[in-house]
Design an enzyme around this catalytic site. Structure first.
Site, mmCIF file in Angstrom:
data_model
loop_
_atom_site.group_PDB
_atom_site.id
_atom_site.type_symbol
_atom_site.label_atom_id
_atom_site.label_comp_id
_atom_site.label_asym_id
_atom_site.label_seq_id
_atom_site.Cartn_x
_atom_site.Cartn_y
_atom_site.Cartn_z
ATOM 1 N N HIS A 66 -10.766 0.941 -3.036
ATOM 2 C CA HIS A 66 -12.156 0.864 -2.557
ATOM 3 C C HIS A 66 -13.149 1.537 -3.501
ATOM 4 O O HIS A 66 -12.871 2.625 -4.023
ATOM 5 C CB HIS A 66 -12.285 1.580 -1.210
ATOM 6 C CG HIS A 66 -11.429 1.018 -0.130
ATOM 7 N ND1 HIS A 66 -11.411 -0.322 0.201
ATOM 8 C CD2 HIS A 66 -10.554 1.618 0.732
ATOM 9 C CE1 HIS A 66 -10.574 -0.510 1.209
ATOM 10 N NE2 HIS A 66 -10.024 0.644 1.546
ATOM 11 N N CYS A 94 -1.959 -2.996 7.612
ATOM 12 C CA CYS A 94 -1.888 -3.890 6.444
ATOM 13 C C CYS A 94 -0.602 -4.708 6.419
ATOM 14 O O CYS A 94 -0.613 -5.866 5.983
ATOM 15 C CB CYS A 94 -2.100 -3.088 5.166
ATOM 16 S SG CYS A 94 -3.787 -2.416 5.103
ATOM 17 N N HIS A 151 -10.691 6.993 1.628
ATOM 18 C CA HIS A 151 -9.314 6.894 1.136
ATOM 19 C C HIS A 151 -9.227 5.866 0.019
ATOM 20 O O HIS A 151 -10.056 4.948 -0.057
ATOM 21 C CB HIS A 151 -8.364 6.500 2.280
ATOM 22 C CG HIS A 151 -8.640 5.109 2.797
ATOM 23 N ND1 HIS A 151 -9.639 4.837 3.694
ATOM 24 C CD2 HIS A 151 -8.066 3.917 2.504
ATOM 25 C CE1 HIS A 151 -9.662 3.541 3.948
ATOM 26 N NE2 HIS A 151 -8.717 2.943 3.224
ATOM 27 N N ASP A 177 0.800 -1.243 0.000
ATOM 28 C CA ASP A 177 0.000 0.000 0.000
ATOM 29 C C ASP A 177 0.830 1.290 0.000
ATOM 30 O O ASP A 177 0.521 2.220 0.763
ATOM 31 C CB ASP A 177 -0.944 0.012 1.208
ATOM 32 C CG ASP A 177 -2.017 -1.072 1.144
ATOM 33 O OD1 ASP A 177 -1.994 -1.891 0.216
ATOM 34 O OD2 ASP A 177 -2.881 -1.088 2.055
ATOM 35 N N LYS A 230 -6.984 -4.707 -3.211
ATOM 36 C CA LYS A 230 -7.755 -5.265 -2.096
ATOM 37 C C LYS A 230 -8.723 -4.235 -1.545
ATOM 38 O O LYS A 230 -8.545 -3.033 -1.752
ATOM 39 C CB LYS A 230 -6.818 -5.780 -1.000
ATOM 40 C CG LYS A 230 -5.891 -4.740 -0.438
ATOM 41 C CD LYS A 230 -4.809 -5.390 0.420
ATOM 42 C CE LYS A 230 -3.928 -4.347 1.064
ATOM 43 N NZ LYS A 230 -4.619 -3.419 1.962
ATOM 44 N N HIS A 237 -17.617 2.716 0.634
ATOM 45 C CA HIS A 237 -17.084 1.483 1.229
ATOM 46 C C HIS A 237 -17.421 1.391 2.714
ATOM 47 O O HIS A 237 -17.459 2.409 3.413
ATOM 48 C CB HIS A 237 -15.555 1.437 1.043
ATOM 49 C CG HIS A 237 -14.954 0.114 1.364
ATOM 50 N ND1 HIS A 237 -14.211 -0.117 2.494
ATOM 51 C CD2 HIS A 237 -15.006 -1.070 0.704
ATOM 52 C CE1 HIS A 237 -13.820 -1.385 2.510
ATOM 53 N NE2 HIS A 237 -14.287 -1.979 1.427
ATOM 54 N N ASP A 270 -4.576 -0.671 -1.972
ATOM 55 C CA ASP A 270 -5.905 -0.525 -1.382
ATOM 56 C C ASP A 270 -6.782 0.146 -2.444
ATOM 57 O O ASP A 270 -6.370 1.151 -3.043
ATOM 58 C CB ASP A 270 -5.760 0.379 -0.135
ATOM 59 C CG ASP A 270 -6.723 0.027 0.973
ATOM 60 O OD1 ASP A 270 -7.105 -1.154 1.111
ATOM 61 O OD2 ASP A 270 -7.112 0.956 1.723
HETATM 62 ZN ZN LIG Z 1 -8.579 0.928 2.992
#
Ligand SMILES: [Zn+2]
Length: 209
Positions: free
Chosen positions: A57, A160, A90, A17, A115, A61, A55
């Site tokens: 989204h 993470c 984010h 990330d 993810k 989310h 990351d």
């Molecule tokens: Zn996230």
């Protein structure tokens, strides 16, 4: 505890990330998060196998505080799969904040694992979503590539990176965290909790190999 081996075909570096929103001035900035970029670039040169995570989204989310009326960032809710920390919006898909940091330079990274794509479940780990059951497919990828040992670096150390390391350990990989190439966010003493959990699992934080 597994001892670090010479880095070769059996080792992978997972760069977690390293995205604009997790760096200073980003939507969910990890303090000094951008400092990992030169460290990770340097580290990646030592590895033939490199995987990046991102990351990623959809709007609305479940992990966004803004999705839950009356809730604020860093509060915890009871999600169907367990406790879930709420974050500022984010890494929304296809926004500049979700892009990998512009100075990240790892052209030989073969795979990017996105993810947190499902609106109804978060995913800290590179291996499993936060229900700890839904796989991303990364275990299978690494096994097919003959990887036995996983090195981790990136953001954030206490979310993470931590959960990716713990899942890799459960899957039977040797696991090492290159802490000089990580930065933490520290929500409710999460850095201390991470150190305790990693120690209990025998996952070492190692210097830059
Ligand atoms: Zn996230």
């Amino acid at each position: 505890m597994t001892e670090p081996a010479a880095i070769g075909d059996g080792e992978v570096l997972i760069v977690v990330d390293v995205q604009n929103d997790f760096c200073p001035s980003g939507a969910l900035a990890v303090p000094r998060g951008d400092e990992v970029v030169p460290a990770v670039n340097h580290l990646a040169k030592k590895f033939r196998h490199v995987v990046l995570t991102q990351d990623w989204h959809p709007r609305g989310h479940l992990s966004f505080a803004s999705t839950h009326p009356g809730k604020r960032p860093y509060e915890t809710i009871a999600a169907p799969y367990g406790p879930q920390v709420l974050w500022p919006d984010h890494c929304v898909q296809e926004t500049p904040g979700a892009a990998l940091h512009g100075a990240l330079h790892i052209p030989h990274a073969a795979l990017v694992v996105r993810k947190g794509i499902d609106r109804t479940i978060d995913s800290y780990s590179a291996f499993y979503e936060n229900d700890r059951m839904t796989p991303t497919g990364l275990v299978g990828y690494l096994r097919e590539r003959g990887v036995a040992r996983v090195y981790l670096a990136g953001l954030a150390f206490d979310f993470c990176v931590r959960y990716s390391a713990e899942d890799a350990c459960r899957e039977g990989f040797g696991v090492f965290i290159v802490e000089d190439a990580c930065r933490g966010i520290d929500v409710d003493s999460s850095i201390a909790a991470t150190r305790k959990s990693l120690a209990a699992l025998g996952i070492p934080c190692v210097p830059m190999p």
